[in-house]
Enzyme design. Structure first.
Site, PDB file in Angstrom:
ATOM      1  N   ASP A 107       0.780  -1.248   0.000  1.00 21.78           N
ATOM      2  CA  ASP A 107       0.000   0.000   0.000  1.00 21.78           C
ATOM      3  C   ASP A 107       0.813   1.301   0.000  1.00 21.78           C
ATOM      4  OD1 ASP A 107      -1.506  -2.148   0.835  1.00 21.78           O
ATOM      5  OD2 ASP A 107      -2.247  -1.205   2.658  1.00 21.78           O
ATOM      6  N   GLN A 130       4.139   0.622   2.236  1.00 21.09           N
ATOM      7  CA  GLN A 130       4.361  -0.617   2.956  1.00 21.09           C
ATOM      8  C   GLN A 130       5.492  -1.378   2.261  1.00 21.09           C
ATOM      9  OE1 GLN A 130       1.995  -2.064   5.778  1.00 21.09           O
ATOM     10  NE2 GLN A 130       2.541   0.100   5.891  1.00 21.09           N
ATOM     11  N   ARG A 174      -7.990  -1.306  11.430  1.00 16.69           N
ATOM     12  CA  ARG A 174      -6.742  -0.713  10.915  1.00 16.69           C
ATOM     13  C   ARG A 174      -6.944   0.339   9.821  1.00 16.69           C
ATOM     14  NH1 ARG A 174      -6.914  -6.105   9.291  1.00 16.69           N
ATOM     15  NH2 ARG A 174      -6.960  -6.511   7.065  1.00 16.69           N
TER      16      ARG A 174
HETATM   17  C1  FRU Z   1      -4.004  -3.654   2.612  1.00 15.69           C
HETATM   18  C2  FRU Z   1      -3.395  -4.028   3.952  1.00 15.69           C
HETATM   19  C3  FRU Z   1      -3.814  -3.065   5.041  1.00 15.69           C
HETATM   20  C4  FRU Z   1      -2.699  -3.201   6.037  1.00 15.69           C
HETATM   21  C5  FRU Z   1      -1.498  -3.367   5.142  1.00 15.69           C
HETATM   22  C6  FRU Z   1      -0.427  -4.263   5.678  1.00 15.69           C
HETATM   23  O1  FRU Z   1      -3.280  -4.166   1.546  1.00 15.69           O
HETATM   24  O2  FRU Z   1      -3.702  -5.356   4.283  1.00 15.69           O
HETATM   25  O3  FRU Z   1      -5.085  -3.348   5.577  1.00 15.69           O
HETATM   26  O4  FRU Z   1      -2.591  -2.075   6.866  1.00 15.69           O
HETATM   27  O5  FRU Z   1      -1.970  -3.891   3.917  1.00 15.69           O
HETATM   28  O6  FRU Z   1       0.725  -4.191   4.885  1.00 15.69           O
END
Ligand code: FRU
Length: 540
Positions: free
Chosen positions: A22, A38, A146
């Site tokens: 993300d 991420q 989250r």
């Molecule tokens: C979406 C997700 C989010 C989480 C993140 C973890 O792709 O699953 O919900 O915060 O990726 O990397």
């Protein structure tokens, strides 16, 4: 070299190696665009230990990678630093809210602030000492809580955010309020819940103007705005338009949001966990989204990387007020090199037309089609409800009357490998129905790749509008925009032969009725400068 890594992109953002997902914390600050994302520093696969990687850009095209902004370090994020958002507080003061995976694998919300606000690159971040600032509320499972959004401020001065969640088969946006950004209290009821969807990941909630294509700041609330609620679930980014009712503290949608095949999506192909932000410098709303791989885990390990960011898009409300429009940001044009343009090319049934003298593995192409005898279109069967299924049943090799016509991307000369982005037009009950498809079924001679076909109905009237298609091709990603940005379909492909100089681009028409290419423009694209500061060469 490129032969060893034929699937690395030239102008789509990716990290030098390893796993990426993300986009996070997007913002424009002191002349600089910030992309956090991420990232797994240890592997090409997802695992514990996710960090916020950080890259900056002056133009949304060329990016410099900086040190990680957030890494697991404290009890409140010791397992991972998951997704979150940036808010720019009055006085131009940026803050980040993110989800920490704590020592018990609970999802908690944390605050971080820049160490030095005078650094436009915001290279160092300080985690608030009283984190976590929000823990999972009663009745919510600690692993279903989250991805805090950018905050917005109501006329009462209170800040508000939503956090994605899921309970009793319902996806939801749990609403929190705060006077000071440190102390947050949960609202009595969620801002919005959807019936029967998966867990809401990465919700996004923002206003759009009803009388202008300009973007507006997230706190804007006036009679000339509507609100967009977007949620990521079931592998797609769904959205609905509606009204934000402050008295009720509810989002009132114009339509249901159920994840059904006709729900609106930001993209009908591979595109997930997107996030928008307001670009105050250019008064526009920008959108980033994660595009994952379609090859196998083993392939990703062998490549040493996984995941791309889609090319940044500008988004605004369509004149109809019923859907969003998206287009790659204008800055992409700085990468356009040699142009090949043709006008008034007739495409008879069963023909192809090669767009030659371009780098077909790395190209931006725009085409507009005219259909001279619309009334001869074949009849729409009212049972064809699901556009994606229709696109895979009537794939690029199934001839109709009007369509399939469109583009063959990353094709070999013998067309054994090709990705077909195409249109079909049907005569419906009292209107024409336009279908847009992206057919990956012949994209690679290799097996073991997800070659799902994607599709959507394009809400345009071919009696009054030309049918346009814009496609960004970049080695292993194909992003297509139909009807001037009404429908986006992104796909990932891994050709074996149609790589680099061997790749070709064609316009085609496999329907029986002739179509006219009113105009086609293709630009060979330069490589964007994306890398660590030391590795960037400014020689071009
Ligand atoms: C979406 C997700 C989010 C989480 C993140 C973890 O792709 O699953 O919900 O915060 O990726 O990397």
């Amino acid at each position: 070299t490129s032969r060893e890594q034929p699937y690395r992109t030239s102008y789509h953002f990716q990290s030098p190696r390893n796993w990426l997902n993300d986009p996070n914390g997007l913002m424009y600050y002191k002349g600089v665009y910030h992309l956090f994302y991420q990232y797994n520093p240890h592997s090409a696969l997802f695992s514990d230990g996710i960090v916020w990687a950080h890259s900056v850009s002056y133009d949304l095209v060329n990016w410099v990678h900086l040190n990680h902004a957030l890494e697991p370090s404290e009890p409140f994020d010791i397992i991972s630093c998951w997704s979150g958002s940036a808010t720019i507080l009055p006085g131009n003061r940026p803050v980040i809210l993110y989800t920490g995976i704590d020592a018990n694998y609970s999802q908690v919300q944390n605050l971080a602030i820049p160490k030095n606000e005078s650094d436009p690159f915001l290279q160092d971040w300080v985690k608030f000492s009283l984190n976590p600032i929000i823990v999972p509320p009663e009745g919510i499972k600690p692993d279903n809580f989250r991805d805090p959004t950018t905050a917005w401020q109501g006329p009462d001065g209170k800040w508000r955010i939503i956090v994605g969640s899921w309970k009793d088969d319902k996806g939801m946006a749990i609403l929190y309020q705060s006077d000071d950004f440190f102390n947050w209290s949960k609202s009595e009821h969620p801002l919005f819940t959807s019936s029967k969807t998966g867990m809401w990941e990465c919700p996004d909630f923002f206003p759009v103007s009803t009388d202008s294509t300009n973007g507006v700041d997230t706190s804007t609330l006036n009679p000339r705005t509507k609100h967009v609620m977007k949620a990521s679930f079931n592998s797609h980014d769904y959205y609905v338009l509606g009204t934000y009712n402050l008295e009720m503290e509810r989002f009132l949608p114009d339509e249901e949001l159920t994840g059904a095949s006709l729900d609106l999506r930001l993209d009908y192909g591979k595109y997930y966990a997107s996030k928008s932000f307001f670009d105050s410098a250019n008064k526009r709303r920008l959108l980033f989204g994660w595009v994952n791989e379609s090859d196998s885990t083993e392939d990703d390990i062998a490549k040493g990387w996984s995941g791309l960011q889609a090319f940044p898009r500008e988004i605004w409300l369509d004149g109809s007020g019923k859907q969003l429009i998206q287009r790659p940001v204008e800055e992409i044009k700085t990468l356009r090199d040699k142009n090949v343009g043709v006008e008034s090319v007739g495409l008879d049934g069963g023909s192809t037309y090669e767009v030659s003298d371009i780098t077909a593995s790395q190209v931006d192409v725009e085409v507009a089609f005219e259909l001279p005898k619309l009334e001869e279109a074949e009849l729409m069967d009212p049972n064809w409800l699901d556009p994606q299924i229709l696109c895979s049943e009537k794939n690029a090799s199934v001839s109709g009357k009007y369509g399939p016509f469109g583009l063959l991307a990353l094709a070999t000369e013998d067309l054994r490998e090709q990705t077909a982005i195409f249109i079909r037009v049907f005569k419906g009950h009292n209107r024409y129905v336009v279908l847009m498809c992206s057919d990956q079924s012949r994209s690679s001679l290799r097996n073991g790749i997800d070659k799902t076909t994607y599709g959507a109905f394009l809400d345009l009237d071919p009696q009054v509008e030309k049918i346009s298609l814009r496609t960004l091709i970049d080695h292993s990603i194909i992003e297509s925009f139909g009807g001037d940005g009404k429908v986006c379909i992104t796909s990932r492909v891994y050709p074996v032969l149609a790589i680099d100089e061997a790749a070709r681009l064609y316009a085609f028409n496999y329907g029986t009725l002739s179509v006219q290419v009113e105009r086609l423009d293709a630009w060979s694209m330069r490589k964007a400068r994306i890398g660590h500061r030391e590795s960037l060469s400014y020689g071009e």
